[in-house]
Design an enzyme around this catalytic site. Sequence first.
Site, PDB file in Angstrom:
ATOM      1  N   ASP A 277       0.551  -1.129   0.238  1.00  0.00           N
ATOM      2  CA  ASP A 277      -0.049   0.010  -0.167  1.00  0.00           C
ATOM      3  C   ASP A 277       0.829   1.063  -0.074  1.00  0.00           C
ATOM      4  O   ASP A 277       1.814   1.298   1.356  1.00  0.00           O
ATOM      5  CB  ASP A 277      -0.557   0.027   1.760  1.00  0.00           C
ATOM      6  CG  ASP A 277      -2.189   1.242   1.373  1.00  0.00           C
ATOM      7  OD1 ASP A 277      -2.704   1.233   0.500  1.00  0.00           O
ATOM      8  OD2 ASP A 277      -1.960   1.631   2.589  1.00  0.00           O
TER       9      ASP A 277
ATOM     10  N   ASP B 241       2.787   4.419  -5.689  1.00  0.00           N
ATOM     11  CA  ASP B 241       1.776   6.239  -5.301  1.00  0.00           C
ATOM     12  C   ASP B 241       3.305   7.272  -5.439  1.00  0.00           C
ATOM     13  O   ASP B 241       3.783   7.479  -4.864  1.00  0.00           O
ATOM     14  CB  ASP B 241       1.594   6.149  -3.869  1.00  0.00           C
ATOM     15  CG  ASP B 241       1.202   7.795  -3.252  1.00  0.00           C
ATOM     16  OD1 ASP B 241       0.510   8.527  -4.415  1.00  0.00           O
ATOM     17  OD2 ASP B 241       0.484   7.281  -2.368  1.00  0.00           O
TER      18      ASP B 241
ATOM     19  N   GLY C 124      -8.201   8.481   7.040  1.00  0.00           N
ATOM     20  CA  GLY C 124      -8.749   8.506   8.080  1.00  0.00           C
ATOM     21  C   GLY C 124      -9.683   8.387   8.447  1.00  0.00           C
ATOM     22  O   GLY C 124     -10.834   8.202   8.297  1.00  0.00           O
TER      23      GLY C 124
ATOM     24  N   GLY D 296      -9.293   5.842   1.046  1.00  0.00           N
ATOM     25  CA  GLY D 296      -9.827   6.041   2.029  1.00  0.00           C
ATOM     26  C   GLY D 296     -10.882   5.962   2.185  1.00  0.00           C
ATOM     27  O   GLY D 296     -11.820   6.862   2.408  1.00  0.00           O
TER      28      GLY D 296
ATOM     29  N   ILE E 254      -9.443  -0.205   2.965  1.00  0.00           N
ATOM     30  CA  ILE E 254      -9.924  -0.470   4.571  1.00  0.00           C
ATOM     31  C   ILE E 254      -8.785  -0.404   5.773  1.00  0.00           C
ATOM     32  O   ILE E 254      -8.705  -1.100   5.289  1.00  0.00           O
ATOM     33  CB  ILE E 254     -11.561  -1.201   4.814  1.00  0.00           C
ATOM     34  CG1 ILE E 254     -12.241  -0.498   3.345  1.00  0.00           C
ATOM     35  CG2 ILE E 254     -11.410  -1.574   6.479  1.00  0.00           C
ATOM     36  CD1 ILE E 254     -13.569  -2.452   3.725  1.00  0.00           C
TER      37      ILE E 254
HETATM   38  P1  13P Z   1      -9.171   4.773   5.456  1.00  0.00           P
HETATM   39  O1  13P Z   1      -8.294   6.126   6.189  1.00  0.00           O
HETATM   40  O2  13P Z   1     -10.362   5.114   5.051  1.00  0.00           O
HETATM   41  O3  13P Z   1      -9.083   3.282   5.857  1.00  0.00           O
HETATM   42  O4  13P Z   1      -8.450   4.422   4.225  1.00  0.00           O
HETATM   43  C1  13P Z   1      -7.134   3.214   3.991  1.00  0.00           C
HETATM   44  C2  13P Z   1      -6.192   3.610   3.086  1.00  0.00           C
HETATM   45  O5  13P Z   1      -6.895   4.287   1.002  1.00  0.00           O
HETATM   46  C3  13P Z   1      -5.325   2.974   2.887  1.00  0.00           C
HETATM   47  O6  13P Z   1      -4.413   2.609   1.820  1.00  0.00           O
HETATM   48  O1  G3H Z   2      -3.329   4.948   3.759  1.00  0.00           O
HETATM   49  C1  G3H Z   2      -2.260   4.737   4.640  1.00  0.00           C
HETATM   50  C2  G3H Z   2      -3.147   3.730   5.646  1.00  0.00           C
HETATM   51  O2  G3H Z   2      -3.981   3.215   6.392  1.00  0.00           O
HETATM   52  C3  G3H Z   2      -1.898   2.774   6.073  1.00  0.00           C
HETATM   53  O3  G3H Z   2      -1.510   3.775   7.370  1.00  0.00           O
HETATM   54  O4  G3H Z   2       0.852   4.678   6.768  1.00  0.00           O
HETATM   55  O5  G3H Z   2      -0.751   4.501   9.021  1.00  0.00           O
HETATM   56  O6  G3H Z   2      -0.015   1.978   8.392  1.00  0.00           O
HETATM   57  P1  G3H Z   2      -0.101   4.016   7.751  1.00  0.00           P
HETATM   58 ZN    ZN Z   3      -5.042   5.133   0.459  1.00  0.00          ZN
END
Ligand code: 13P
Ligand code: G3H
Ligand code: ZN
Length: 307
Positions: A82, A104, A179, A210, A253
């Site tokens: 991610d 990204d 968030g 998100g 999520i």
């Molecule tokens: P949330 O903060 O809405 O759970 O989004 C998570 C996300 O986009 C991880 O890449």
């Molecule tokens: O997009 C961000 C994700 O919620 C991951 O969060 O970088 O704090 O692990 P993190």
């Molecule tokens: Zn994200």
Amino acid sequence: MPLVTPKEMFQKAYAGGYATGAFNVNNMEIIQGIMAAGQEERSPLILQVSAGARKYAQQIYIIKLMEAAMALTDLPVVLHLDHGQNFEICKEVIDGGFTSVMIDGSHLPFEENIAETKKVVEYAHSKGVWVEAELGRLAGVEDEVSSEESIYTDPDQAAEFVGKTGCDSLAIAIGTSHGAYKFKGEAKLDFERLEKVGKLLPGFPIVLHGASSVPQEFVAMANQYGGQVGGARGVPEDLLRKAASMAVCKINIDTDIRLAMTATIRKHFTEHPADFDPRQYLGPAREAVKNMVRHKIRNVLGCSGKA
Ligand code: 13P
Ligand code: G3H
Ligand code: ZN
């Protein structure tokens, strides 16, 4: 079962008008909760690891935990990076066995984003790994990058970007944010923009970051047991369902997992102040993750029974 790429998952999701959930993982209990939910719902799954999660858990622990998970399941499961910040981190996880990466470059100028994404695509595709890229900027906090303002994705630029980079899926900005505090006023997403992207890129899988719905039962529970997450609001579930019925094939999520675990642990500590064995509170937290993910699969994503 070996890990898979999202290719077939997304083809089916696109054709079937549903989405696969991509759940962020940081430790064993989260992985087990998600896997149990997928098993009970017979759902395909994407487990994703942020740079922060890699730092926290160490890549090898995550990979070994996933090996254990795969030894115990027959579900199609993707292990995804991610928000990969650059080529080097993408290469490291590809070499470690991930089947999908996100590069990204959304914070970069358009041409630089194209160049960095293309570099990742070339390496990833030579190893049979899927590449998600991002164009446009979400508001909110993610790892070291935080943005006050969102910049919605331009559909024509999205089509040009995909053509020039050869990426396999694209995260776009249509009003979601990372968030627990997503909307101050009315919660809405720019579906017209999503529709336009879908028309310009027919059959191409779109990703929604998100996308936590911030279940108010967990917000209330956290606050009732000493937390301070007042005013937390997510993307309404009906908007997520609508996005899933369109070109969105992957819904990210993380926040909802954090809230489910934390609210449950807070409640446990208040009700059982004498407990100090981590299994006593991590067990219910894992169960809360499982139940929350089951609800998403069944009632929001629409991927129940699609494994
Ligand atoms: P949330 O903060 O809405 O759970 O989004 C998570 C996300 O986009 C991880 O890449
Ligand atoms: O997009 C961000 C994700 O919620 C991951 O969060 O970088 O704090 O692990 P993190
Ligand atoms: Zn994200």
